[in-house]
Design an enzyme around this catalytic site. Structure first.
Site, PDB file in Angstrom:
ATOM      1  N   GLY A 193       0.827  -1.216   0.000  1.00  0.00           N
ATOM      2  CA  GLY A 193       0.000   0.000   0.000  1.00  0.00           C
ATOM      3  C   GLY A 193       0.851   1.251   0.000  1.00  0.00           C
ATOM      4  N   ASP A 306       8.226   4.871  -8.872  1.00  0.00           N
ATOM      5  CA  ASP A 306       7.378   3.753  -8.449  1.00  0.00           C
ATOM      6  C   ASP A 306       8.013   2.409  -8.769  1.00  0.00           C
ATOM      7  OD1 ASP A 306       5.221   2.562  -7.258  1.00  0.00           O
ATOM      8  OD2 ASP A 306       3.823   2.860  -8.910  1.00  0.00           O
ATOM      9  N   ARG A 333      13.117  -4.044 -10.736  1.00  0.00           N
ATOM     10  CA  ARG A 333      12.119  -3.314 -11.516  1.00  0.00           C
ATOM     11  C   ARG A 333      12.722  -2.048 -12.129  1.00  0.00           C
ATOM     12  NH1 ARG A 333       6.058  -2.058  -9.131  1.00  0.00           N
ATOM     13  NH2 ARG A 333       5.401  -0.553 -10.693  1.00  0.00           N
TER      14      ARG A 333
END
Length: 544
Positions: A193, A306, A333
């Site tokens: 979250g 992100d 990532r």
């Protein structure tokens, strides 16, 4: 016919009861080489390699691989915000029973036949249903995280709930998706979250009572503590994000758990948190008995894109420059591939695999990328030579000791990052991806010694089932690599990337394939949408 079916049902029930009563043997939890008839953790063993020593299914006979049975989830409609049920978990196999999940639901089925044994249904009160990675098991007990932050224990025999403990507040936009990791008498659980600038943490819970044993926050506790020098103030540090979305790995000999942490907050607007923002977007090594931080490495310092760094930290051993080494590899990532010495976190390899890695100016003395300020999100948009939301994601990678190559599915192309909130104190996301250009997916095979792309299978575009490489990766001693491609389950030659077999499924592969043997027969298990498939060499198609 009815009598036969009744007898079969009773037989299966008795068999399941007897097998479950034995519980999970702790000896099956190993760093490498899990028993052939067991898949006891999310990754199969503690290493995260997703390499199996099984070779009954191999290059010479893979063309005989057929669907043995398929289990389709029934009676559960579209899930809130995400649509039809999708299996992203990797099933555990213990004593002939498969346990797998989707958000709010756990299923136990007979691994030999796909017959339904029991089902646990939970009604959440919030949280996102973006995914559910699976259960953990300790003795006769299962452990599960609900979307709204409940840590739940069930009896594996019948799916009855034992207890539940609150581990995260959904009203603060925490949500929980990971498969708990069992390490000795600790159940390790994480949280997700990043919409409300809350602080990430990892916890160990007691397997019998669910009570908290320790909690490690992913940002320092107070100014003056180690790592606080990478934050401007306490407020930024305590709202700095760093979620622990995915299961980690564990080395029993070193007694260290390895975990990836998520992006910093506010997500795209980094002006209020100048600095590297430790320990967000990191690989960390912790003592599982105390939760104490032992070492860290940060693939995306001061992350403003992100780029959660929660991709599996895979453990393997290899000889480097003539010396046997205990290693950790990660395809991040952020588009870089790293190899570290897992005893101390020292860097051996840092190299971009998607584009040139031009969001970084180079690497520092620790081998960590140095962010290029010119590539941070701007109001007009900032272009980077990799997809805006990252070059890979949660899908499990694999490492084969036979080829000494590291495999994962990823994306490539160009992306734009845009800043929405230019205030001194932004909140939440404060920006977002501004689009992707010339993107494509690929299956990558990385050289662990140089970080070079040894081979790459690029998707040709089009086709049903998502039109891309998708799902996790499994490698085996049968010299096979399994993953998903455009609605098909595909076997590749792991040495060179040549596709050698494929099977059409009803949806794109949506989890990490796994394999094991029962009664001398090797099974290949894979999830695709709402259906779990079992394939064997002597299989025959059988509907649920």
């Amino acid at each position: 016919m009815k009598i036969n079916r009744l007898l079969l049902t009773l037989t299966l029930a008795l068999a399941a009861s007897s097998l479950n009563a034995q519980g999970l043997d702790p000896k099956t939890l190993t760093l490498f080489k899990q028993p052939a008839d067991c898949w006891p953790t999310y990754n199969g063993d503690y290493s995260g390699r997703r390499f199996s020593d099984l070779k009954q299914i191999n290059q010479t006979n893979v063309d005989l691989l057929k669907i043995e049975w398929m289990y389709r989830i029934r009676g559960i409609g579209p899930q809130r915000g995400v649509g039809d049920p999708t299996i992203k978990s990797t099933p555990l196999l213990v004593n002939g029973i498969l346990y797998f999940t989707i958000p709010d639901h756990i299923f136990a089925i007979n691994a030999r036949t796909g017959e339904h044994i029991w089902q646990y249904d939970f009604e959440d009160q919030g949280g996102h249903l973006v995914g559910q990675r699976g259960v953990g098991m300790y003795g006769e007990w299962l452990y599960f995280e609900s979307p709204d932050g409940w840590f739940i224990s069930l009896n594996a025999k019948d799916g009855k709930e034992r207890w539940r403990k609150k581990i995260a507040d959904e009203k603060q936009q925490y949500f929980t998706t990971m498969a708990p990791l069992v390490v000795k008498n600790h159940i390790i659980v994480g949280v997700g979250g990043d919409a409300m600038d809350v602080r990430g943490y990892l916890e160990a819970r007691d397997p019998d009572t669910g009570e908290l044993q320790w909690r490690w926050y992913t940002t320092p506790e107070k100014m003056g503590d180690p790592g606080s020098e990478t934050w401007p103030d306490l407020d930024a540090m305590h709202h700095g994000g760093g979620m622990t979305w995915m299961p980690g790995t564990y080395d029993p000999d070193l007694n260290l758990i390895y975990w990836g942490t998520g992006n910093a907050n506010p997500v795209f607007a980094g002006q209020s948190r100048k600095g590297a923002n430790l320990w967000t977007a990191c690989i960390v090594a912790l003592n599982p008995d105390t939760g104490k931080l032992v070492w860290w490495f940060q693939p995306s310092p001061h992350d403003t894109h992100d780029w959660d760094n929660v991709e599996t930290p895979v453990l393997f051993d290899a000889v480097i420059n003539g010396q046997p080494r205990k290693l950790l590899g990660q395809a991040a990532r952020a588009g870089w591939f790293f190899v570290l010495d897992r005893t101390n976190g020292k860097n051996l390899v840092s190299k971009p695999f998607a584009g040139t890695g031009n969001w970084a100016l180079g690497v520092d003395a620790k081998g960590q990328p140095i962010p290029n300020p010119a590539k941070e999100p701007t109001v007009d948009g900032s272009m980077i030579d990799m997809p805006a939301m990252g070059a890979t994601n949660w899908q499990p990678p694999s490492y084969s000791p036979l080829t000494e190559l590291f495999y994962f599915t990823g994306t490539q192309g160009y992306g734009m990052a845009v800043l929405y909130d230019t205030s001194e104190k932004p909140q939440g996301y404060g920006g977002g991806p501004g689009g992707n250009f010339d993107t494509s997916s690929a299956l990558f095979a990385m050289d662990i010694r140089t970080g070079a792309v040894k081979w790459k299978h690029e998707h040709k575009g089009g086709g049903p089932g998502g039109g891309a490489l998708n799902g996790g990766v499994l490698t085996t001693a049968g010299r096979l690599l399994f993953t998903g491609d455009s609605g098909e389950l595909v076997a590749f030659d792991p040495a060179n990337g040549n596709p050698i077999w494929h099977q059409r499924l009803t949806s794109a592969v949506s989890n990490g394939p796994s394999t094991w043997t029962l009664d001398g027969k090797q099974y290949l298990i894979v999830g695709a949408g709402d259906t779990l498939y079992a394939l064997t060499l002597a299989g025959k198609t059988k509907a649920e």
